[in-house]
Design a protein around this motif. Structure first.
Motif, PDB file in Angstrom:
ATOM      1  N   VAL A   1       0.865  -1.182   0.000  1.00 22.06           N
ATOM      2  CA  VAL A   1       0.000   0.000   0.000  1.00 22.06           C
ATOM      3  C   VAL A   1       0.899   1.229   0.000  1.00 22.06           C
ATOM      4  O   VAL A   1       1.824   1.326   0.812  1.00 22.06           O
ATOM      5  CB  VAL A   1      -0.927   0.018   1.229  1.00 22.06           C
ATOM      6  N   ALA A   2       0.650   2.141  -0.921  1.00 20.31           N
ATOM      7  CA  ALA A   2       1.359   3.418  -0.964  1.00 20.31           C
ATOM      8  C   ALA A   2       0.326   4.516  -0.745  1.00 20.31           C
ATOM      9  O   ALA A   2      -0.563   4.719  -1.583  1.00 20.31           O
ATOM     10  CB  ALA A   2       2.079   3.604  -2.292  1.00 20.31           C
ATOM     11  N   ALA A   3       0.420   5.204   0.391  1.00 19.71           N
ATOM     12  CA  ALA A   3      -0.588   6.209   0.738  1.00 19.71           C
ATOM     13  C   ALA A   3       0.002   7.183   1.747  1.00 19.71           C
ATOM     14  O   ALA A   3       1.078   6.953   2.315  1.00 19.71           O
ATOM     15  CB  ALA A   3      -1.838   5.535   1.314  1.00 19.71           C
ATOM     16  N   ASN A   4      -0.717   8.270   1.959  1.00 16.64           N
ATOM     17  CA  ASN A   4      -0.359   9.257   2.974  1.00 16.64           C
ATOM     18  C   ASN A   4      -1.650   9.731   3.629  1.00 16.64           C
ATOM     19  O   ASN A   4      -2.338  10.609   3.086  1.00 16.64           O
ATOM     20  CB  ASN A   4       0.394  10.427   2.354  1.00 16.64           C
ATOM     21  N   PRO A   5      -2.003   9.185   4.786  1.00 19.04           N
ATOM     22  CA  PRO A   5      -3.272   9.572   5.420  1.00 19.04           C
ATOM     23  C   PRO A   5      -3.257  10.970   6.006  1.00 19.04           C
ATOM     24  O   PRO A   5      -4.314  11.494   6.363  1.00 19.04           O
ATOM     25  CB  PRO A   5      -3.449   8.511   6.507  1.00 19.04           C
ATOM     26  N   GLY A   6      -2.081  11.583   6.143  1.00 13.31           N
ATOM     27  CA  GLY A   6      -2.026  12.945   6.664  1.00 13.31           C
ATOM     28  C   GLY A   6      -2.069  13.058   8.172  1.00 13.31           C
ATOM     29  O   GLY A   6      -2.000  14.164   8.710  1.00 13.31           O
ATOM     30  N   GLU A   7      -2.185  11.942   8.874  1.00  7.21           N
ATOM     31  CA  GLU A   7      -2.198  11.939  10.341  1.00  7.21           C
ATOM     32  C   GLU A   7      -1.815  10.550  10.834  1.00  7.21           C
ATOM     33  O   GLU A   7      -1.794   9.577  10.068  1.00  7.21           O
ATOM     34  CB  GLU A   7      -3.575  12.329  10.875  1.00  7.21           C
ATOM     35  N   ALA A   8      -1.521  10.448  12.117  1.00  8.73           N
ATOM     36  CA  ALA A   8      -1.107   9.178  12.692  1.00  8.73           C
ATOM     37  C   ALA A   8      -2.288   8.216  12.745  1.00  8.73           C
ATOM     38  O   ALA A   8      -3.431   8.611  13.005  1.00  8.73           O
ATOM     39  CB  ALA A   8      -0.540   9.393  14.087  1.00  8.73           C
ATOM     40  N   GLY A   9      -2.016   6.960  12.510  1.00 19.18           N
ATOM     41  CA  GLY A   9      -3.066   5.949  12.561  1.00 19.18           C
ATOM     42  C   GLY A   9      -2.579   4.634  11.987  1.00 19.18           C
ATOM     43  O   GLY A   9      -1.378   4.423  11.787  1.00 19.18           O
ATOM     44  N   ARG A  10      -3.543   3.763  11.705  1.00 18.89           N
ATOM     45  CA  ARG A  10      -3.215   2.417  11.238  1.00 18.89           C
ATOM     46  C   ARG A  10      -4.050   2.077  10.007  1.00 18.89           C
ATOM     47  O   ARG A  10      -5.154   2.588   9.830  1.00 18.89           O
ATOM     48  CB  ARG A  10      -3.462   1.385  12.339  1.00 18.89           C
ATOM     49  N   VAL A  11      -3.498   1.195   9.198  1.00 21.76           N
ATOM     50  CA  VAL A  11      -4.124   0.787   7.951  1.00 21.76           C
ATOM     51  C   VAL A  11      -4.411  -0.708   8.007  1.00 21.76           C
ATOM     52  O   VAL A  11      -3.617  -1.484   8.551  1.00 21.76           O
ATOM     53  CB  VAL A  11      -3.207   1.110   6.752  1.00 21.76           C
ATOM     54  N   TYR A  12      -5.558  -1.091   7.467  1.00 24.33           N
ATOM     55  CA  TYR A  12      -5.832  -2.512   7.275  1.00 24.33           C
ATOM     56  C   TYR A  12      -6.432  -2.709   5.896  1.00 24.33           C
ATOM     57  O   TYR A  12      -6.940  -1.783   5.271  1.00 24.33           O
ATOM     58  CB  TYR A  12      -6.754  -3.066   8.370  1.00 24.33           C
ATOM     59  N   LEU A  13      -6.352  -3.933   5.398  1.00 24.27           N
ATOM     60  CA  LEU A  13      -6.793  -4.263   4.047  1.00 24.27           C
ATOM     61  C   LEU A  13      -8.039  -5.132   4.086  1.00 24.27           C
ATOM     62  O   LEU A  13      -8.181  -5.994   4.962  1.00 24.27           O
ATOM     63  CB  LEU A  13      -5.691  -5.005   3.290  1.00 24.27           C
TER      64      LEU A  13
END
Length: 427
Positions: free
Chosen positions: A338-350
């Motif tokens: 995954v290539a992304a920038n959410p702009g804030e701290a956090g977590r990613v799931y698929l």
């Protein structure tokens, strides 16, 4: 008692034998469905197996009663019913053993799915290329990977206790953000507010490397308390940092099979734990020494900066362009980036769904990802997954989605979705 007498007559009836045969057939069907993982829940299978047990008791009683009454026809029905129970049980065992040792049977998912005309699908790549990073801290280790091991063998590692203790006095939140953003480190949450970062040094471009190194960094969120004192710097069961010698002995163990030698070094401090593991063709501690020095230089460089900026990352760490999900592999075993920038701290799931019927086929755990205020910067997150739905060679359209869960507690949101043509993992 009337109820007991009625139950006894029912169990002695030939109809109990017929009920036993039906229960056996249902139980076999349930066992097969459970093995094929098509949705039969455990309580239903267990209930049907209980019916088999009760039917077996009834058939045994019926056979005994009909034998006393010398009713040959009823005896034959009861005997065949008991034989059917034995056959069903043996067949279930054979199917279970076959699935365990020979591979499971196809589940049939995807065989009746037609890809709609006009649906544009991407194909998974054969593999994801390694991220080429130029990291000065690990250059001595990479040079050693191209060299033949010297005649002199290192049996100990130099350890600067004061330098390592100084690392724990810095801002571990800065260090955590760096590890989240670095594509070479894989982050996962631990218990008690701990965060584990793990990486293996990339030797893909080196011709004759004779060792492999794995580094694990465990970050603790808070300071030690009196009720839960933090361990001192040292090796397992070791002394406080000030009491450690300048050199730590290494103990190599041979696996006795591939001719490899293994060694481990553990440094445990109040906010930080560093664990290094080496596997090599020679019992030489030089790779472990260079890896330890590399980790100290990498983390020290970050903490010395005092504040976060993407320039702390080695060149090539941050991508650019639009958010994306890249897929590599096949037969249900995939590597995802995954290539992304959410702009804030956090977590990613698929999450992944069969695209025509919206059936979920994948959901992963939440993992931290890097971020910045520059929307053009993309941070990479890689993960290995198994898609169980389907069979090798049976392709169907799948929609992969990356979801972001902010640390701030606000609502989760979707970062990106991509359509792929995939096949499944044979269970």
């Amino acid at each position: 008692m009337p109820f007991t007498s009625s139950l006894s007559r029912c169990l002695q009836s030939p109809w109990a034998c017929v009920a036993g045969l039906l229960a056996n057939a249902a139980a076999l069907y349930a066992v097969l469905l459970r093995l094929l993982d098509t949705g039969v829940i455990g309580p239903l299978s267990s209930a049907l197996l209980l019916c088999v047990l009760l039917a077996t008791v009834g058939m045994t009683r019926a056979l005994r009663a009909q034998h006393r009454a010398r009713r040959r026809g009823a005896q034959l029905v009861a005997a065949l019913s008991i034989l059917g129970t034995v056959i069903v049980s043996l067949w279930s065992i054979v199917v279970a053993l076959g699935a365990a040792f020979l591979g499971a049977l196809p589940d049939g998912f995807g065989r009746d799915i037609d890809i709609p005309p006009g649906m544009v699908l991407r194909e998974p790549a054969p593999s994801l290329e390694p991220v080429a990073l130029d990291e000065p801290a690990y250059r001595p280790l990479l040079r050693l990977a191209d060299a033949a091991p010297p005649p002199a063998r290192w049996s100990e590692v130099r350890f600067d206790a004061q330098a390592w203790a100084a690392l724990t006095q810095r801002d571990t939140e800065l260090l955590l953000r760096y590890l989240r953003s670095h594509p070479g480190w894989r982050i996962q949450a631990g218990g008690g507010g701990e965060m584990e970062a793990r990486r293996s040094i990339d030797f893909a471009r080196h011709r004759s490397h004779w060792f492999d190194i794995e580094v694990v960094v465990l970050l603790r969120s808070g300071l030690a308390t009196e009720s839960h004192p933090a361990p001192a710097a040292g090796v397992p069961g070791g002394e406080p940092a000030a009491g450690l010698p300048g050199r730590l002995p290494l103990a190599f163990e041979s696996d006795g099979q591939g001719g490899l030698h293994h060694a481990r070094l553990l440094i445990d401090m109040p906010r930080l734990r560093i664990s290094l593991r080496q596997s090599s063709r020679w019992p030489d501690g030089q790779p472990l020494q260079h890896a330890l020095d590399g980790v100290a230089a990498e983390l020290g460089h970050v903490l010395a900066a005092g504040r976060w900026h993407s320039g702390l990352l080695p060149p090539g760490s941050v991508a650019s362009g639009s958010p994306d999900i890249r897929l590599a592999g096949g037969a249900g075993a995939f590597e995802i980036e995954v290539a992304a920038n959410p702009g804030e701290a956090g977590r990613v799931y698929l999450k992944a769904f069969e695209a025509t019927r919206n059936i979920e086929v994948l959901a992963t755990a939440r993992r931290p990802i890097g971020w910045s205020g520059q929307g053009a910067e993309l941070f990479r997150l890689r993960e290995s997954v198994l898609v169980h739905a389907g069979d090798p060679g049976v392709y169907y359209p799948a929609r992969f989605e990356a979801w972001f869960v902010p640390d701030s507690g606000t609502a989760e949101r979707k970062l990106v979705e991509v359509l792929y043509r995939i096949d499944g993992w044979q269970k």
